[in-house]
Design an enzyme around this catalytic site. Sequence first.
Site, PDB file in Angstrom:
ATOM      1  N   LYS A 127       0.579  -1.243  -0.134  1.00  0.00           N
ATOM      2  CA  LYS A 127       0.147  -0.239   0.454  1.00  0.00           C
ATOM      3  C   LYS A 127       0.748   0.993   0.062  1.00  0.00           C
ATOM      4  CE  LYS A 127       1.190   1.348   4.931  1.00  0.00           C
ATOM      5  NZ  LYS A 127       2.344   2.388   4.552  1.00  0.00           N
ATOM      6  N   ASP A 170      -2.487  -1.702  10.150  1.00  0.00           N
ATOM      7  CA  ASP A 170      -2.789  -1.751   8.925  1.00  0.00           C
ATOM      8  C   ASP A 170      -3.815  -2.607   8.503  1.00  0.00           C
ATOM      9  OD1 ASP A 170      -2.046   1.425   9.042  1.00  0.00           O
ATOM     10  OD2 ASP A 170       0.442   0.655   8.426  1.00  0.00           O
TER      11      ASP A 170
HETATM   12  O1  C5P Z   1       0.694  -0.746  15.171  1.00  0.00           O
HETATM   13  P1  C5P Z   1       1.894  -1.380  14.477  1.00  0.00           P
HETATM   14  O2  C5P Z   1       2.773  -2.954  14.935  1.00  0.00           O
HETATM   15  O3  C5P Z   1       2.215  -0.859  12.998  1.00  0.00           O
HETATM   16  O4  C5P Z   1       3.166  -0.166  15.117  1.00  0.00           O
HETATM   17  C1  C5P Z   1       4.135   0.187  14.779  1.00  0.00           C
HETATM   18  C2  C5P Z   1       4.811   1.366  16.017  1.00  0.00           C
HETATM   19  O5  C5P Z   1       4.094   2.308  15.142  1.00  0.00           O
HETATM   20  C3  C5P Z   1       3.893   1.194  17.365  1.00  0.00           C
HETATM   21  O6  C5P Z   1       4.278   0.086  18.333  1.00  0.00           O
HETATM   22  C4  C5P Z   1       3.618   2.662  17.807  1.00  0.00           C
HETATM   23  O7  C5P Z   1       5.109   3.120  18.662  1.00  0.00           O
HETATM   24  C5  C5P Z   1       4.452   3.403  16.416  1.00  0.00           C
HETATM   25  N1  C5P Z   1       2.662   3.655  16.224  1.00  0.00           N
HETATM   26  C6  C5P Z   1       1.838   4.712  16.792  1.00  0.00           C
HETATM   27  N2  C5P Z   1       0.724   5.090  16.633  1.00  0.00           N
HETATM   28  C7  C5P Z   1      -0.110   4.617  15.156  1.00  0.00           C
HETATM   29  C8  C5P Z   1       0.534   3.604  14.830  1.00  0.00           C
HETATM   30  C9  C5P Z   1       1.845   2.950  15.236  1.00  0.00           C
HETATM   31  O8  C5P Z   1       2.554   5.519  17.747  1.00  0.00           O
HETATM   32  N3  C5P Z   1      -0.968   5.138  15.016  1.00  0.00           N
END
Ligand code: C5P
Length: 293
Positions: A8, A133
């Site tokens: 994406k 995501d």
């Molecule tokens: O949810 P995901 O594992 O993709 O996110 C990875 C890291 O990115 C999280 O641990 C966080 O530090 C950061 N993040 C964030 N806010 C979001 C998505 C991700 O701070 N909306």
Amino acid sequence: MTIFSPAKINLYLRIVGKRPDGYHELETVMLPLDFGDQIALQSRKTGITLACDDPRLPTDDSNLAVRAAKVMAEAFGTDRGAKIGLKKRTPLAAGLGGGSSNAAATLLGLDRLWKLNTPSEKLHTLAASLGSDINFFMAGGAALCRGRGEKIEPVPCKLSGAILLVNPGFGISTKWAYESWAKAAPESRLTGPPPEVSLLLRALAEDDLTGVSRCLFNSLEAPSIRKFPVLELIKRAMRDDGAVGALMSGSGATVFGLFPDAKLAKTSARKVREQFGPSMWTQVTQFAPARPA
Ligand code: C5P
């Protein structure tokens, strides 16, 4: 069973604020691409295994596809297993959602393979528990996403131009990108007010490439460009080659250019590789309206 696991791009990613749970509240517009990985799923009597053609990728529980499969098996108390085969094409830690897409494809695929007929709401709850995501990839199609990114609103999209992806050959950790944004002085985060997302949505629905390009925005771009100025140079090179707009996707480091046609995008890809060297990974692709089976 084989499943396409698309990459994406984020055309728009505005950080609205920091949340009590440590995540950031987002308003983001994402497009699935017709470029991505292939996942093969096979039934096994018991246990989950993953084999991947890219040795850099972990195949243990730290891989999101393995975690997705285990969460799925636990949620349904099934003792059935699965063998996951992953042909990795999407660069890693690239802002292209590769790991999240693999997890979404695994959840959807195992639901079919294990004949679970899981209600979509339950699948979405599992997806949100695994990462921010994954819900987007489960829905398929272009979407406006809010919350951590897991609240999905499908949006009409007719974008027909070519999209050139350029990855500079290094990864950026998503955690690092958000932390750098949070640490940056407020005045350095913005060069002006962010564009209205409604203008972007209108331009997407009308296949108005100029309108879309005018609304490109990513809160996470400035901190990454400060650390890796080459990203700005690549964007500029793509614009010089005919891109109507260019932006870093998600938490980077991939940058993309929006071109009126694939010929211009391919020429630009060649020139970027010549100018910036062999570490540059390039791919010409386009918006994928529906999730191919
Ligand atoms: O949810 P995901 O594992 O993709 O996110 C990875 C890291 O990115 C999280 O641990 C966080 O530090 C950061 N993040 C964030 N806010 C979001 C998505 C991700 O701070 N909306």
